[in-house]
Motif scaffolding. Structure first.
Motif, PDB file in Angstrom:
ATOM      1  N   VAL A   1       0.883  -1.337  -0.248  1.00  0.00           N
ATOM      2  CA  VAL A   1      -0.061   0.115  -0.014  1.00  0.00           C
ATOM      3  C   VAL A   1       0.916   1.289   0.086  1.00  0.00           C
ATOM      4  O   VAL A   1       0.556   2.216  -0.578  1.00  0.00           O
ATOM      5  CB  VAL A   1      -1.061  -0.038   1.201  1.00  0.00           C
ATOM      6  N   GLU A   2       1.992   1.353   0.813  1.00  0.00           N
ATOM      7  CA  GLU A   2       2.764   2.418   0.843  1.00  0.00           C
ATOM      8  C   GLU A   2       3.386   2.605  -0.538  1.00  0.00           C
ATOM      9  O   GLU A   2       3.761   3.702  -1.075  1.00  0.00           O
ATOM     10  CB  GLU A   2       3.907   2.171   1.833  1.00  0.00           C
ATOM     11  N   GLU A   3       3.816   1.572  -1.123  1.00  0.00           N
ATOM     12  CA  GLU A   3       4.478   1.550  -2.683  1.00  0.00           C
ATOM     13  C   GLU A   3       3.570   2.127  -3.549  1.00  0.00           C
ATOM     14  O   GLU A   3       3.859   3.181  -4.274  1.00  0.00           O
ATOM     15  CB  GLU A   3       5.033   0.186  -2.997  1.00  0.00           C
ATOM     16  N   ILE A   4       2.322   1.879  -3.468  1.00  0.00           N
ATOM     17  CA  ILE A   4       1.226   2.478  -4.326  1.00  0.00           C
ATOM     18  C   ILE A   4       1.249   3.843  -3.974  1.00  0.00           C
ATOM     19  O   ILE A   4       1.028   4.628  -4.902  1.00  0.00           O
ATOM     20  CB  ILE A   4      -0.147   1.700  -4.319  1.00  0.00           C
ATOM     21  N   GLY A   5       1.028   4.140  -2.769  1.00  0.00           N
ATOM     22  CA  GLY A   5       1.140   5.624  -2.351  1.00  0.00           C
ATOM     23  C   GLY A   5       2.394   6.544  -2.754  1.00  0.00           C
ATOM     24  O   GLY A   5       1.951   7.575  -3.169  1.00  0.00           O
ATOM     25  N   MET A   6       3.346   5.892  -2.680  1.00  0.00           N
ATOM     26  CA  MET A   6       4.507   6.644  -3.168  1.00  0.00           C
ATOM     27  C   MET A   6       4.247   6.925  -4.733  1.00  0.00           C
ATOM     28  O   MET A   6       4.835   7.880  -5.340  1.00  0.00           O
ATOM     29  CB  MET A   6       5.939   5.878  -3.113  1.00  0.00           C
ATOM     30  N   GLN A   7       3.904   5.920  -5.609  1.00  0.00           N
ATOM     31  CA  GLN A   7       3.595   6.245  -6.968  1.00  0.00           C
ATOM     32  C   GLN A   7       2.708   7.614  -7.254  1.00  0.00           C
ATOM     33  O   GLN A   7       2.846   8.255  -8.079  1.00  0.00           O
ATOM     34  CB  GLN A   7       3.113   5.086  -7.801  1.00  0.00           C
ATOM     35  N   TYR A   8       1.573   7.492  -6.157  1.00  0.00           N
ATOM     36  CA  TYR A   8       0.442   8.509  -6.369  1.00  0.00           C
ATOM     37  C   TYR A   8       1.404   9.880  -5.934  1.00  0.00           C
ATOM     38  O   TYR A   8       1.258  10.743  -6.522  1.00  0.00           O
ATOM     39  CB  TYR A   8      -0.466   8.352  -5.227  1.00  0.00           C
ATOM     40  N   TYR A   9       2.405   9.712  -4.985  1.00  0.00           N
ATOM     41  CA  TYR A   9       3.001  11.087  -4.756  1.00  0.00           C
ATOM     42  C   TYR A   9       3.917  11.218  -5.848  1.00  0.00           C
ATOM     43  O   TYR A   9       3.899  12.631  -6.064  1.00  0.00           O
ATOM     44  CB  TYR A   9       3.982  10.678  -3.466  1.00  0.00           C
ATOM     45  N   LEU A  10       4.674  10.552  -6.577  1.00  0.00           N
ATOM     46  CA  LEU A  10       5.402  10.793  -7.714  1.00  0.00           C
ATOM     47  C   LEU A  10       4.585  11.362  -8.772  1.00  0.00           C
ATOM     48  O   LEU A  10       5.077  12.454  -9.368  1.00  0.00           O
ATOM     49  CB  LEU A  10       6.115   9.646  -8.209  1.00  0.00           C
ATOM     50  N   LEU A  11       3.373  10.922  -8.992  1.00  0.00           N
ATOM     51  CA  LEU A  11       2.314  11.672 -10.001  1.00  0.00           C
ATOM     52  C   LEU A  11       2.085  13.029  -9.770  1.00  0.00           C
ATOM     53  O   LEU A  11       2.011  13.919 -10.459  1.00  0.00           O
ATOM     54  CB  LEU A  11       1.125  10.701 -10.133  1.00  0.00           C
ATOM     55  N   GLY A  12       1.699  13.186  -8.325  1.00  0.00           N
ATOM     56  CA  GLY A  12       1.510  14.570  -7.756  1.00  0.00           C
ATOM     57  C   GLY A  12       2.743  15.529  -8.077  1.00  0.00           C
ATOM     58  O   GLY A  12       2.702  16.653  -8.232  1.00  0.00           O
ATOM     59  N   ASN A  13       3.759  14.919  -8.197  1.00  0.00           N
ATOM     60  CA  ASN A  13       4.924  15.717  -8.410  1.00  0.00           C
ATOM     61  C   ASN A  13       5.268  16.004  -9.693  1.00  0.00           C
ATOM     62  O   ASN A  13       6.365  16.698 -10.084  1.00  0.00           O
ATOM     63  CB  ASN A  13       6.268  14.894  -7.501  1.00  0.00           C
ATOM     64  N   GLY A  14       4.602  15.275 -10.643  1.00  0.00           N
ATOM     65  CA  GLY A  14       4.721  15.555 -12.011  1.00  0.00           C
ATOM     66  C   GLY A  14       5.498  14.397 -12.957  1.00  0.00           C
ATOM     67  O   GLY A  14       5.502  14.199 -14.158  1.00  0.00           O
ATOM     68  N   LYS A  15       5.756  13.353 -12.077  1.00  0.00           N
ATOM     69  CA  LYS A  15       6.438  12.078 -12.831  1.00  0.00           C
ATOM     70  C   LYS A  15       5.449  11.406 -13.564  1.00  0.00           C
ATOM     71  O   LYS A  15       4.275  11.001 -13.086  1.00  0.00           O
ATOM     72  CB  LYS A  15       7.039  10.978 -11.704  1.00  0.00           C
ATOM     73  N   LYS A  16       5.506  10.893 -14.641  1.00  0.00           N
ATOM     74  CA  LYS A  16       4.668  10.180 -15.485  1.00  0.00           C
ATOM     75  C   LYS A  16       5.487   9.244 -16.502  1.00  0.00           C
ATOM     76  O   LYS A  16       6.416   9.256 -16.891  1.00  0.00           O
ATOM     77  CB  LYS A  16       3.950  11.087 -16.534  1.00  0.00           C
ATOM     78  N   SER A  17       5.071   7.763 -16.063  1.00  0.00           N
ATOM     79  CA  SER A  17       5.499   6.624 -16.725  1.00  0.00           C
ATOM     80  C   SER A  17       4.444   5.544 -17.073  1.00  0.00           C
ATOM     81  O   SER A  17       3.726   5.671 -16.007  1.00  0.00           O
ATOM     82  CB  SER A  17       6.811   6.222 -16.079  1.00  0.00           C
ATOM     83  N   THR A  18       4.646   4.626 -18.023  1.00  0.00           N
ATOM     84  CA  THR A  18       3.801   3.632 -18.109  1.00  0.00           C
ATOM     85  C   THR A  18       3.769   2.786 -16.902  1.00  0.00           C
ATOM     86  O   THR A  18       2.727   2.272 -16.387  1.00  0.00           O
ATOM     87  CB  THR A  18       4.285   2.955 -19.496  1.00  0.00           C
ATOM     88  N   TYR A  19       4.815   2.503 -16.681  1.00  0.00           N
ATOM     89  CA  TYR A  19       4.980   1.715 -15.419  1.00  0.00           C
ATOM     90  C   TYR A  19       4.264   2.167 -14.102  1.00  0.00           C
ATOM     91  O   TYR A  19       3.636   1.490 -13.360  1.00  0.00           O
ATOM     92  CB  TYR A  19       6.501   1.296 -14.855  1.00  0.00           C
ATOM     93  N   GLN A  20       4.574   3.371 -13.855  1.00  0.00           N
ATOM     94  CA  GLN A  20       3.970   4.018 -12.851  1.00  0.00           C
ATOM     95  C   GLN A  20       2.362   3.985 -12.684  1.00  0.00           C
ATOM     96  O   GLN A  20       1.438   3.554 -11.807  1.00  0.00           O
ATOM     97  CB  GLN A  20       4.259   5.543 -12.671  1.00  0.00           C
TER      98      GLN A  20
END
Length: 151
Positions: A78-97
């Motif tokens: 759940v924290e790993e998924i949350g971190m991907q949301y965090y990075l999306l909010g920060n502007g990161k975008k990738s297919t894997y994410q």
């Protein structure tokens, strides 16, 4: 059971992702070398993180562990998924994410409020996801977190 399925999906996808999608060079430093950095540095905290969880740095995926350290995010599914949301909010975008976020949201719909809070935290932080972290290992972690509003 959901955690196990997601962990297996990660294990199956990690090697192809490293080989075909990550173009950066692997870092030339080990966890044992990282803990020799000054105690307030990003490098030292990264080394402690790796040793605490008995992890080895994954070639070309080192930034992922830096994100854990800088955002103080744990390593549960759940924290790993949350971190991907965090990075999306920060502007990161990738297919894997996007795959992690989509599958994670479908598997954990009751955690969407938590995921949304991670997204908002990432949005509030200054753009940092694509910095050259290997060159920042000697810097005090608190300075990095403060400079980029990482909470």
């Amino acid at each position: 059971m959901r955690d196990l399925i997601i962990e297996k999906m990660y294990e199956w996808s990690k090697k192809p992702y490293q080989k075909f999608f990550k173009k950066n060079e692997p870092w030339q430093v080990t966890a044992k070398e990282l803990i020799l950095y000054p105690q307030d540095s990003l490098g030292f905290h990264m080394g402690c993180f790796l040793l605490k969880y008995n992890f080895e740095m994954q070639p070309k995926l080192e930034d992922h562990d830096v994100f854990h350290v800088l955002t103080n995010t744990g390593v549960s599914v759940v924290e790993e998924i949350g971190m991907q949301y965090y990075l999306l909010g920060n502007g990161k975008k990738s297919t894997y994410q996007f795959a992690v976020i989509t599958i994670g949201t479908l598997f954990y719909p009751t955690r969407f409020k938590l995921f949304s809070s991670y997204y908002q935290r990432g949005k509030a932080a200054h753009h940092f996801y694509d910095l050259a972290f290997e060159k920042m290992l000697h810097l005090p972690i608190q300075n990095i977190q403060t400079s980029f509003n990482i909470k």
